[in-house]
Scaffold this motif. Structure first.
Motif, PDB file in Angstrom:
ATOM      1  N   ILE A  13      39.671  -5.794  13.117  1.00 26.03           N
ATOM      2  CA  ILE A  13      39.141  -4.442  12.913  1.00 26.03           C
ATOM      3  C   ILE A  13      40.019  -3.760  11.882  1.00 26.03           C
ATOM      4  CG2 ILE A  13      38.588  -2.217  13.960  1.00 26.03           C
ATOM      5  CD1 ILE A  13      38.431  -3.636  16.668  1.00 26.03           C
ATOM      6  N   ARG A  14      39.425  -3.290  10.812  1.00 22.54           N
ATOM      7  CA  ARG A  14      40.194  -2.528   9.828  1.00 22.54           C
ATOM      8  C   ARG A  14      40.189  -1.073  10.251  1.00 22.54           C
ATOM      9  NH1 ARG A  14      41.946  -3.161   4.426  1.00 22.54           N
ATOM     10  NH2 ARG A  14      43.104  -1.249   3.941  1.00 22.54           N
ATOM     11  N   ALA A  15      41.358  -0.555  10.567  1.00 17.47           N
ATOM     12  CA  ALA A  15      41.476   0.811  11.067  1.00 17.47           C
ATOM     13  C   ALA A  15      41.291   1.823   9.943  1.00 17.47           C
ATOM     14  CB  ALA A  15      42.839   1.007  11.719  1.00 17.47           C
ATOM     15  N   ALA A  79      45.577 -13.447   1.951  1.00 18.29           N
ATOM     16  CA  ALA A  79      45.925 -14.821   2.336  1.00 18.29           C
ATOM     17  C   ALA A  79      46.540 -14.860   3.731  1.00 18.29           C
ATOM     18  CB  ALA A  79      46.887 -15.413   1.309  1.00 18.29           C
ATOM     19  N   ARG A  80      47.336 -13.849   4.055  1.00 18.03           N
ATOM     20  CA  ARG A  80      47.916 -13.768   5.402  1.00 18.03           C
ATOM     21  C   ARG A  80      46.815 -13.620   6.450  1.00 18.03           C
ATOM     22  NH1 ARG A  80      51.644  -8.878   5.379  1.00 18.03           N
ATOM     23  NH2 ARG A  80      51.558  -9.319   7.632  1.00 18.03           N
ATOM     24  N   LEU A  81      45.813 -12.811   6.144  1.00 16.32           N
ATOM     25  CA  LEU A  81      44.694 -12.648   7.073  1.00 16.32           C
ATOM     26  C   LEU A  81      43.892 -13.940   7.189  1.00 16.32           C
ATOM     27  CD1 LEU A  81      43.366  -9.081   6.122  1.00 16.32           C
ATOM     28  CD2 LEU A  81      44.929  -9.701   7.980  1.00 16.32           C
ATOM     29  N   ARG A  82      43.711 -14.625   6.062  1.00 16.41           N
ATOM     30  CA  ARG A  82      42.923 -15.871   6.060  1.00 16.41           C
ATOM     31  C   ARG A  82      43.544 -16.915   6.979  1.00 16.41           C
ATOM     32  NH1 ARG A  82      42.388 -16.070   1.019  1.00 16.41           N
ATOM     33  NH2 ARG A  82      43.987 -17.577   0.429  1.00 16.41           N
ATOM     34  N   GLU A  83      44.851 -16.918   7.073  1.00 16.27           N
ATOM     35  CA  GLU A  83      45.544 -17.881   7.936  1.00 16.27           C
ATOM     36  C   GLU A  83      45.232 -17.681   9.414  1.00 16.27           C
ATOM     37  OE1 GLU A  83      49.619 -17.290   6.996  1.00 16.27           O
ATOM     38  OE2 GLU A  83      49.525 -18.358   5.073  1.00 16.27           O
ATOM     39  N   ARG A  84      44.733 -16.513   9.774  1.00 19.57           N
ATOM     40  CA  ARG A  84      44.434 -16.218  11.178  1.00 19.57           C
ATOM     41  C   ARG A  84      43.017 -16.635  11.565  1.00 19.57           C
ATOM     42  NH1 ARG A  84      48.170 -12.972  13.754  1.00 19.57           N
ATOM     43  NH2 ARG A  84      49.834 -12.186  12.416  1.00 19.57           N
ATOM     44  N   HIS A  85      42.196 -17.035  10.591  1.00 21.66           N
ATOM     45  CA  HIS A  85      40.859 -17.599  10.849  1.00 21.66           C
ATOM     46  C   HIS A  85      39.983 -16.660  11.678  1.00 21.66           C
ATOM     47  CE1 HIS A  85      42.336 -21.353   9.146  1.00 21.66           C
ATOM     48  NE2 HIS A  85      43.371 -21.306   9.966  1.00 21.66           N
ATOM     49  N   VAL A  89      35.041  -9.288  10.820  1.00 28.22           N
ATOM     50  CA  VAL A  89      35.827  -8.078  10.628  1.00 28.22           C
ATOM     51  C   VAL A  89      34.888  -6.883  10.648  1.00 28.22           C
ATOM     52  CG1 VAL A  89      35.721  -8.280   8.092  1.00 28.22           C
ATOM     53  CG2 VAL A  89      37.490  -6.858   9.168  1.00 28.22           C
ATOM     54  N   PHE A  90      35.297  -5.859  11.354  1.00 30.21           N
ATOM     55  CA  PHE A  90      34.580  -4.583  11.379  1.00 30.21           C
ATOM     56  C   PHE A  90      35.380  -3.594  10.547  1.00 30.21           C
ATOM     57  CE2 PHE A  90      33.254  -6.826  15.144  1.00 30.21           C
ATOM     58  CZ  PHE A  90      31.884  -6.599  15.189  1.00 30.21           C
ATOM     59  N   LEU A  91      34.754  -3.072   9.512  1.00 25.32           N
ATOM     60  CA  LEU A  91      35.433  -2.180   8.574  1.00 25.32           C
ATOM     61  C   LEU A  91      35.095  -0.741   8.933  1.00 25.32           C
ATOM     62  CD1 LEU A  91      34.595  -4.186   5.326  1.00 25.32           C
ATOM     63  CD2 LEU A  91      36.720  -4.264   6.649  1.00 25.32           C
ATOM     64  N   LEU A  92      36.026  -0.049   9.576  1.00 22.69           N
ATOM     65  CA  LEU A  92      35.786   1.344   9.953  1.00 22.69           C
ATOM     66  C   LEU A  92      35.925   2.310   8.781  1.00 22.69           C
ATOM     67  CD1 LEU A  92      37.458   1.424  13.483  1.00 22.69           C
ATOM     68  CD2 LEU A  92      35.103   0.865  12.845  1.00 22.69           C
ATOM     69  N   PRO A  93      36.864   2.107   7.848  1.00 24.51           N
ATOM     70  CA  PRO A  93      36.893   2.983   6.674  1.00 24.51           C
ATOM     71  C   PRO A  93      35.776   2.618   5.695  1.00 24.51           C
ATOM     72  CG  PRO A  93      38.652   1.371   6.522  1.00 24.51           C
ATOM     73  CD  PRO A  93      38.021   1.187   7.874  1.00 24.51           C
ATOM     74  N   ASN A  94      35.435   3.557   4.835  1.00 28.88           N
ATOM     75  CA  ASN A  94      34.343   3.360   3.879  1.00 28.88           C
ATOM     76  C   ASN A  94      34.802   2.785   2.549  1.00 28.88           C
ATOM     77  OD1 ASN A  94      32.390   4.625   5.626  1.00 28.88           O
ATOM     78  ND2 ASN A  94      33.237   6.603   5.031  1.00 28.88           N
ATOM     79  N   SER A  95      36.071   2.503   2.385  1.00 26.82           N
ATOM     80  CA  SER A  95      36.629   2.199   1.073  1.00 26.82           C
ATOM     81  C   SER A  95      36.210   0.833   0.546  1.00 26.82           C
ATOM     82  CB  SER A  95      38.158   2.274   1.133  1.00 26.82           C
ATOM     83  OG  SER A  95      38.664   1.232   1.949  1.00 26.82           O
ATOM     84  N   PHE A  96      36.120   0.750  -0.759  1.00 30.34           N
ATOM     85  CA  PHE A  96      35.876  -0.515  -1.447  1.00 30.34           C
ATOM     86  C   PHE A  96      37.024  -1.482  -1.183  1.00 30.34           C
ATOM     87  CE2 PHE A  96      36.188  -3.365  -5.063  1.00 30.34           C
ATOM     88  CZ  PHE A  96      34.871  -3.770  -5.276  1.00 30.34           C
ATOM     89  N   ASP A  97      38.239  -0.964  -1.192  1.00 30.85           N
ATOM     90  CA  ASP A  97      39.417  -1.809  -1.016  1.00 30.85           C
ATOM     91  C   ASP A  97      39.397  -2.549   0.312  1.00 30.85           C
ATOM     92  OD1 ASP A  97      42.320  -2.558  -1.778  1.00 30.85           O
ATOM     93  OD2 ASP A  97      42.545  -1.643   0.200  1.00 30.85           O
ATOM     94  N   LEU A 100      37.012  -5.395  -0.085  1.00 35.25           N
ATOM     95  CA  LEU A 100      37.531  -6.404  -1.008  1.00 35.25           C
ATOM     96  C   LEU A 100      38.576  -7.273  -0.323  1.00 35.25           C
ATOM     97  CD1 LEU A 100      37.760  -7.648  -3.818  1.00 35.25           C
ATOM     98  CD2 LEU A 100      39.420  -5.851  -4.392  1.00 35.25           C
ATOM     99  N   THR A 101      39.469  -6.663   0.446  1.00 37.36           N
ATOM    100  CA  THR A 101      40.490  -7.422   1.154  1.00 37.36           C
ATOM    101  C   THR A 101      39.857  -8.400   2.134  1.00 37.36           C
ATOM    102  OG1 THR A 101      42.075  -5.599   0.946  1.00 37.36           O
ATOM    103  CG2 THR A 101      42.522  -7.248   2.633  1.00 37.36           C
ATOM    104  N   ALA A 102      38.833  -7.944   2.869  1.00 39.41           N
ATOM    105  CA  ALA A 102      38.141  -8.828   3.815  1.00 39.41           C
ATOM    106  C   ALA A 102      37.452  -9.979   3.085  1.00 39.41           C
ATOM    107  CB  ALA A 102      37.139  -8.026   4.632  1.00 39.41           C
ATOM    108  N   TRP A 103      36.882  -9.697   1.936  1.00 38.12           N
ATOM    109  CA  TRP A 103      36.214 -10.729   1.130  1.00 38.12           C
ATOM    110  C   TRP A 103      37.225 -11.747   0.620  1.00 38.12           C
ATOM    111  CZ3 TRP A 103      36.294 -11.856  -4.240  1.00 38.12           C
ATOM    112  CH2 TRP A 103      35.269 -12.699  -4.688  1.00 38.12           C
ATOM    113  N   LEU A 104      38.352 -11.253   0.130  1.00 40.68           N
ATOM    114  CA  LEU A 104      39.400 -12.150  -0.345  1.00 40.68           C
ATOM    115  C   LEU A 104      39.971 -13.008   0.791  1.00 40.68           C
ATOM    116  CD1 LEU A 104      41.337  -9.737  -2.746  1.00 40.68           C
ATOM    117  CD2 LEU A 104      39.968 -11.733  -3.426  1.00 40.68           C
ATOM    118  N   ALA A 105      39.954 -12.458   2.005  1.00 37.01           N
ATOM    119  CA  ALA A 105      40.443 -13.194   3.170  1.00 37.01           C
ATOM    120  C   ALA A 105      39.431 -14.219   3.672  1.00 37.01           C
ATOM    121  CB  ALA A 105      40.797 -12.227   4.294  1.00 37.01           C
ATOM    122  N   ARG A 106      38.219 -14.224   3.078  1.00 34.89           N
ATOM    123  CA  ARG A 106      37.161 -15.191   3.413  1.00 34.89           C
ATOM    124  C   ARG A 106      36.761 -15.116   4.879  1.00 34.89           C
ATOM    125  NH1 ARG A 106      39.790 -20.411   0.216  1.00 34.89           N
ATOM    126  NH2 ARG A 106      40.008 -19.385  -1.820  1.00 34.89           N
TER     127      ARG A 106
END
Length: 359
Positions: A13-15, A79-85, A89-97, A100-106
């Protein structure tokens, strides 16, 4: 592909990034836990709000999220998030960033509102609710994301948002007050506000109101704020001392966790519309909040121990950072009214507050 929330094993969950929003999003975070009782849930949060979740049982762990300045830093954190498999992810903030981080984490399932041009980064881009679609308070905005994503059918009861671990926080706060030489009741005051000066009631009126309440309770006043608000808070504290009341300026002197403990030990909390307001209210502390430029229906404190004081102004709520005219929405609020509301709240909530303090 069908989306089965109950099958999720590892959830991120992205706070939200602001303290008040973090409090108002708690019902949604807890709803995710109710739907996925056996999942491992990790909350990714900025260090500025992470301590809010320290006693939150619906979360298994909090992952501090830096504020990346370069794409390389963002990729490294992803990459650190990706290691947790994570499965989703639920994105509570509205930001593009955040997307993008969730996308990069695959992360396979990326769920959030379709805002800020980020829909292509989401696997489930949820249509933003229109005015009138849901109740106006912001907590429903986060819950509606889950409803539209298929996690919940109905909104859970959330009329009074409360933090977990209130008795422990109150005990720790009382111990800290004793270390500070305060062995009487405390009245908390937050005269600042992060969004802009339009949200701020006059500091001398905070001092006058807190002085009257503190004398009625035989209390010491604790003035809270950020390091940048220390001068503002000192002006309030000086006014209190000039009125014969013991006042401590704690602006910039506490971590968020320490603030939560100290606020929990207060008998009353006087504040503007601020993150501190939401925390105090969520701690079950009788809270009196002065509103003007912002809308208490959408971002006000919740529950029976909170009161909002505002006076009619034809231009309010304007939602502006700075008032372009005479700040009439705030100058029309008198110390006498705030004191009257505060003392009435204390009188009418004594039994409720004592019950919550023991629970």
């Amino acid at each position: 592909m069908d989306f089965n929330p109950a099958a999720l094993e590892r959830i991120s969950i992205r706070a939200t990034n602001w303290l008040g929003d973090a409090v108002m999003s708690l019902p949604a975070i807890r709803a995710i836990r109710q739907v996925c009782p056996r999942a491992e849930i990790a909350l990714v949060a900025r260090p500025s709000v992470a301590a809010l979740y320290a006693r939150e049982s619906s979360i298994n762990r909090v992952i501090p999220c830096p504020s990346p300045k370069t794409l390389g830093e963002r990729r490294a954190f992803a990459a650190r998030l990706r290691e947790r498999h994570f499965d989703a992810v639920f994105l509570l903030p509205n930001s593009f960033d955040a997307a993008l981080t969730a996308w990069l984490a695959r992360i396979p399932e990326r769920i959030g509102y379709a805002r800020d041009g980020r829909s292509w980064l989401l696997t489930r881009a949820i249509r933003r609710p229109e005015p009138g679609d849901i109740p106006r308070h912001e907590r429903f905005y986060y819950l509606e994301l889950l409803r539209r994503a298929g996690l919940i059918e109905h909104f859970p009861e959330s009329s009074a948002i409360r933090l977990e671990g209130i008795p422990a926080a109150r005990e720790a706060g009382a111990a800290r007050l004793r270390e500070l030489g305060v062995d009487c009741a405390g009245v908390g005051v937050s005269p600042g506000a992060a969004y802009g000066d339009a949200k701020r009631w006059l500091p001398e009126r905070f001092a006058e109101s807190a002085c009257a309440v503190a004398k009625a309770l035989g209390a010491t006043v604790l003035v809270f704020g950020s390091a940048a608000e220390r001068e503002l808070c000192e002006a309030v504290a000086a006014g209190l001392r000039g009125g014969g009341v013991d006042a401590r300026n704690l602006a910039g002197a506490t971590t968020l966790g320490e603030f939560i403990d100290l606020a929990a030990a207060c008998r009353l909390y006087l504040t503007n519309d601020s993150g501190a307001m939401h925390v105090a209210s969520a701690l079950g502390v009788p809270t009196v909040a002065v509103f003007g430029a912002t809308d208490d229906v959408t971002t006000g404190p919740t529950g029976p121990l909170a009161r909002v004081v505002r006076e009619h102004a034809e231009c309010s709520p304007c939602l502006l950072r700075n008032c372009p005219i005479d700040h009439r929405c705030m100058t029309r609020v008198t110390p006498e009214r705030v004191v009257a509301v505060s003392l009435e709240l204390i009188d009418t909530t004594d039994e409720t507050w004592i019950h919550e303090a023991k629970s």
